[in-house]
Enzyme design. Structure first.
Site, short mmCIF file in Angstrom:
data_model
loop_
_atom_site.label_atom_id
_atom_site.label_comp_id
_atom_site.label_asym_id
_atom_site.label_seq_id
_atom_site.Cartn_x
_atom_site.Cartn_y
_atom_site.Cartn_z
N GLY A 1 20.00 -35.38 40.78
CA GLY A 1 20.93 -34.57 41.57
C GLY A 1 20.77 -33.07 41.34
N GLY B 1 20.12 -41.52 38.43
CA GLY B 1 19.95 -42.48 37.34
C GLY B 1 18.75 -43.40 37.54
N ARG C 1 20.55 -37.74 51.30
CA ARG C 1 20.46 -39.20 51.26
C ARG C 1 20.65 -39.80 52.66
NH1 ARG C 1 23.49 -40.85 45.56
NH2 ARG C 1 21.63 -40.52 44.28
C1 3PG Z 1 23.83 -42.33 42.17
O1 3PG Z 1 24.43 -41.44 42.77
O2 3PG Z 1 23.11 -42.11 41.17
C2 3PG Z 1 23.91 -43.72 42.71
O3 3PG Z 1 24.54 -43.74 43.94
C3 3PG Z 1 24.56 -44.65 41.73
O4 3PG Z 1 25.89 -44.29 41.50
P1 3PG Z 1 26.61 -44.71 40.17
O5 3PG Z 1 25.98 -43.89 39.06
O6 3PG Z 1 28.06 -44.45 40.35
O7 3PG Z 1 26.32 -46.18 39.94
MG MG Z 2 24.74 -41.71 38.87
#
Ligand code: 3PG
Ligand code: MG
Length: 409
Positions: A361, A384, A43
């Site tokens: 991820g 997400g 990232r």
């Molecule tokens: C992620 O890692 O998917 C984003 O940075 C969002 O993080 P979060 O799911 O804690 O809102």
């Molecule tokens: Mg997340």
């Protein structure tokens, strides 16, 4: 694939006057960490061009981000301080740090900035107003900038102050990595080269029901692997032994299979599996047909015939979208299915017979493990947000940039 995103254009850095301006730049520095060390800097790599461009054009770069999910104010564990050091190393120039993202500390740090200089503000989630998209907090952030650049596609599914609220308060632009994400996702999935194959894996089907529902209407082939496939197998009357399985979702799984058929989407499940009685590295395993899983056994990867099936699907497709590993890839030998798919998809991409797009991820980790991250046509760094995009949902952070809503603070 039609995404639900509207096609209203969004302004980019090309439209922004940056010289001498205080540019509030939302980035996603929510990087995986282990004992204070960054374990995956993908990232960070992605946001560097945007930061450099603003800086080179004479903008004063003020970076905003969250890290983790702190719930009770500031805490050392989720401080962005160490990330500032990594940014500095990667940019090769000084990055100053402010221990608060609003208030006097932040204001004086911003006032000290010269054109082209870079400042990182502390974790926005140290303030409850961030996740509440609270007006006073938005105003506190907005005071620090003349304009807002959102370069964090991976947080665009959150309607938070720094990801959404600010876009209504200041002149707002998409940063370069946001722009690239939107262009790639749109060009590859809105009007894909067909056949389009989707590979969906991961542990739980409960988190991916909407994804499957949307994908089956858009893709010719849908391969389901990973723990979530077990629910479908159980729903088809197979015995899955001690495997992870959400049996309470068997009814929904059956419905998905019926809907896929009606939508002319070929839904493909594993026909064999790698099983073991214990989930640990290098334990004894067996490759079995999917109806021969023993009562004490767990399905931990897809088997060789299933791998061959996926390879065949990919060979006859022109585009592939991938979210989620097909086995417990963190623990060998259960990485074989996932790694083989990553390698075959990469080869077909290099041979120009397949366009490949992946995200999430675990998928990024798997592509890195396979050494094929750079061989895919495009890899989204979003988790997400990538999922919600594939589900066909509007992402508040993206929509706010398009300026389609009337929202006056
Ligand atoms: C992620 O890692 O998917 C984003 O940075 C969002 O993080 P979060 O799911 O804690 O809102
Ligand atoms: Mg997340």
């Amino acid at each position: 694939m039609t995404s639900s995103s509207s096609h209203a254009p969004f302004p980019t850095l090309d439209q922004a006057q940056l010289a001498g301006k205080r540019c509030l730049v939302r980035v996603d520095l929510n990087v995986p960490m282990d004992k204070g060390r960054i374990t995956d800097a993908t990232r960070i790599d992605r946001i560097l061009p945007n930061i450099k461009e603003i800086s080179e054009k004479g903008g004063r770069v003020i970076l905003l981000s969250h890290l983790g999910r702190p719930k009770a104010g500031p805490e050392p564990k989720t401080s962005l301080k160490s990330v500032a050091v990594e940014l500095e190393r990667q940019l090769g120039c000084m990055v100053s740090f402010s221990s608060n993202c609003v208030g006097e500390v932040a204001k004086s740090a911003v006032n000290a900035l010269q054109n082209g200089e870079i400042l990182l503000l502390e974790n926005t989630r140290f303030h409850p107003g961030e996740e509440k998209n609270d007006r006073d907090f938005i105003n506190g952030l907005a005071e620090l900038g003349d304009l807002y650049v959102n370069d964090a596609f991976s947080t665009a599914h959150r309607a938070h102050a720094s990801t959404e609220g600010l876009a209504h308060k200041l002149p707002a632009y998409a940063g370069r990595s946001m722009q690239l994400e939107l262009e790639m996702l749109t060009s590859m999935l809105a009007d894909p080269k067909r056949p389009l194959a989707a590979i969906v894996g991961g542990a739980k089907v409960s988190t991916k029901l909407e994804l499957l529902g949307n994908l089956m209407r858009r893709v010719e082939f849908l391969f389901i692997g990973g723990g979530m496939a077990n629910t479908f197998l159980a729903a088809s009357g197979k015995s899955v032994g001690k495997s992870l399985c959400e049996i309470e979702l068997a009814g929904i799984a059956k419905q998905i299979m019926a809907e896929a058929e009606a939508a002319n989407c070929q839904l493909v499940l594993p026909v064999d599996a790698i099983v073991a009685t214990k989930f640990a590295a290098n334990v004894p395993t067996r490759a079995v047909d999917i109806d021969a899983v023993g009562p004490d056994e767990m399905i931990l990867d897809i088997g060789p015939r299933s791998i061959a099936r996926v390879v065949g699907l990919l060979a006859s497709s022109r585009t592939m979208v991938w979210n989620g590993p097909v086995g417990a890839f963190e623990v060998p030998p259960f990485d074989k299915g996932t790694i083989t798919i990553a390698k075959v998809a990469a080869q077909l991409t290099k041979a120009k017979s397949l366009e490949t797009i992946g995200g999430g991820g675990d998928t990024i980790a798997a592509l890195n493990q396979a050494g094929t991250f750079d061989d895919f046509t495009y890899v989204s760094t979003a988790g997400g947000a990538f999922l919600e995009w594939l589900e066909g949902k509007l992402l508040p952070g993206v929509e706010a940039l398009r300026g389609t809503e009337e929202y006056v603070l």
